[in-house]
Design a protein around this motif. Structure first.
Motif, PDB file in Angstrom:
ATOM      1  N   MET A   1       0.846  -1.173   0.000  1.00 55.56           N
ATOM      2  CA  MET A   1       0.000   0.000   0.000  1.00 55.56           C
ATOM      3  C   MET A   1       0.887   1.229   0.000  1.00 55.56           C
ATOM      4  N   ASN A   2       0.639   2.164  -0.877  1.00 51.39           N
ATOM      5  CA  ASN A   2       1.438   3.371  -1.002  1.00 51.39           C
ATOM      6  C   ASN A   2       0.714   4.542  -0.353  1.00 51.39           C
ATOM      7  N   LEU A   3       1.234   5.040   0.743  1.00 51.12           N
ATOM      8  CA  LEU A   3       0.654   6.187   1.426  1.00 51.12           C
ATOM      9  C   LEU A   3       1.555   7.387   1.217  1.00 51.12           C
ATOM     10  N   LEU A   4       0.966   8.555   1.181  1.00 50.00           N
ATOM     11  CA  LEU A   4       1.761   9.772   1.071  1.00 50.00           C
ATOM     12  C   LEU A   4       2.259  10.177   2.449  1.00 50.00           C
ATOM     13  N   LEU A   5       3.498  10.639   2.491  1.00 44.45           N
ATOM     14  CA  LEU A   5       4.030  11.146   3.743  1.00 44.45           C
ATOM     15  C   LEU A   5       3.363  12.466   4.066  1.00 44.45           C
ATOM     16  N   PRO A   6       2.929  12.636   5.298  1.00 39.08           N
ATOM     17  CA  PRO A   6       2.331  13.921   5.651  1.00 39.08           C
ATOM     18  C   PRO A   6       3.411  14.999   5.686  1.00 39.08           C
ATOM     19  N   PHE A  56      13.740  13.656  20.181  1.00 34.96           N
ATOM     20  CA  PHE A  56      12.565  13.544  19.325  1.00 34.96           C
ATOM     21  C   PHE A  56      11.458  12.825  20.086  1.00 34.96           C
ATOM     22  N   CYS A  57      10.225  13.205  19.837  1.00 34.57           N
ATOM     23  CA  CYS A  57       9.065  12.548  20.434  1.00 34.57           C
ATOM     24  C   CYS A  57       8.932  11.155  19.821  1.00 34.57           C
ATOM     25  N   PRO A  58       9.033  10.097  20.647  1.00 31.34           N
ATOM     26  CA  PRO A  58       8.914   8.738  20.102  1.00 31.34           C
ATOM     27  C   PRO A  58       7.578   8.494  19.408  1.00 31.34           C
ATOM     28  N   ALA A  59       6.500   9.021  19.960  1.00 28.87           N
ATOM     29  CA  ALA A  59       5.179   8.807  19.355  1.00 28.87           C
ATOM     30  C   ALA A  59       5.093   9.481  17.984  1.00 28.87           C
ATOM     31  N   CYS A  60       5.616  10.702  17.865  1.00 28.62           N
ATOM     32  CA  CYS A  60       5.607  11.387  16.563  1.00 28.62           C
ATOM     33  C   CYS A  60       6.443  10.611  15.543  1.00 28.62           C
ATOM     34  N   LEU A  61       7.589  10.092  15.975  1.00 29.93           N
ATOM     35  CA  LEU A  61       8.433   9.313  15.070  1.00 29.93           C
ATOM     36  C   LEU A  61       7.695   8.085  14.554  1.00 29.93           C
ATOM     37  N   VAL A  62       7.013   7.384  15.444  1.00 37.63           N
ATOM     38  CA  VAL A  62       6.281   6.181  15.049  1.00 37.63           C
ATOM     39  C   VAL A  62       5.109   6.556  14.140  1.00 37.63           C
ATOM     40  N   LEU A  63       4.358   7.574  14.529  1.00 35.21           N
ATOM     41  CA  LEU A  63       3.209   7.978  13.724  1.00 35.21           C
ATOM     42  C   LEU A  63       3.639   8.471  12.350  1.00 35.21           C
ATOM     43  N   TYR A  64       4.720   9.223  12.272  1.00 33.04           N
ATOM     44  CA  TYR A  64       5.231   9.667  10.980  1.00 33.04           C
ATOM     45  C   TYR A  64       5.739   8.469  10.178  1.00 33.04           C
ATOM     46  N   VAL A  68       5.469   5.995   5.876  1.00 30.40           N
ATOM     47  CA  VAL A  68       6.530   5.704   4.919  1.00 30.40           C
ATOM     48  C   VAL A  68       6.127   4.449   4.141  1.00 30.40           C
ATOM     49  N   PRO A  69       6.093   4.524   2.810  1.00 31.05           N
ATOM     50  CA  PRO A  69       5.707   3.347   2.020  1.00 31.05           C
ATOM     51  C   PRO A  69       6.623   2.162   2.317  1.00 31.05           C
ATOM     52  N   ASP A  70       6.057   0.958   2.333  1.00 27.98           N
ATOM     53  CA  ASP A  70       6.811  -0.248   2.660  1.00 27.98           C
ATOM     54  C   ASP A  70       8.076  -0.401   1.829  1.00 27.98           C
ATOM     55  N   GLU A  71       8.007  -0.078   0.538  1.00 31.13           N
ATOM     56  CA  GLU A  71       9.174  -0.286  -0.316  1.00 31.13           C
ATOM     57  C   GLU A  71      10.294   0.717  -0.027  1.00 31.13           C
ATOM     58  N   GLN A  72      10.053   1.713   0.799  1.00 28.46           N
ATOM     59  CA  GLN A  72      11.089   2.696   1.130  1.00 28.46           C
ATOM     60  C   GLN A  72      11.572   2.584   2.566  1.00 28.46           C
TER      61      GLN A  72
END
Length: 78
Positions: A1-6, A56-64, A68-72
Motif C-alpha cells: 500500500m502506497n501512502l503519502l508522507l504527511p 525527538f518525540c517517540p510517538a511522533c516518530l512512530v506515527l510519521y 513511509v511506504p513499505d518499499e522505502q
C-alpha cells in the motif's frame, strides 16, 4: 500500500523540550495560536521553536514512520 508522507515541520515544544511533528499547514497558518502534533501534543505557536534537535518525540516518530511506504522503509544504498 502506497501512502503519502504527511507534510510536517519538526519543532521543539518549549513545554517538554522535545521535537514534535507538526503538520506544515498548521505552522504556515498565521492565524493559528496553537499547534497540535501528530502525537496530539499541543503547544501555543509562540512556544514552538526551530532549534537543533536534542530529543525527538517517540510517538511522533512512530506515527510519521507509519506513513513511509513499505518499499522505502528499509532501503540502503548499495
Amino acid at each position: 500500500m502506497n501512502l503519502l508522507l504527511p507534510a510536517v515541520d519538526w519543532l521543539m515544544s518549549a513545554y517538554d523540550a522535545t521535537w514534535h511533528a507538526f503538520p506544515t499547514a498548521q505552522v504556515n497558518d498565521p492565524a493559528r495560536t496553537f499547534y497540535q502534533a501528530l502525537c496530539d501534543h499541543s503547544v501555543p505557536a509562540r512556544h514552538a521553536e526551530r532549534t537543533v534537535p536534542r530529543v525527538f518525540c517517540p510517538a511522533c516518530l512512530v506515527l510519521y514512520g507509519t506513513h513511509v511506504p513499505d518499499e522505502q522503509r528499509w532501503q540502503t544504498d548499495g
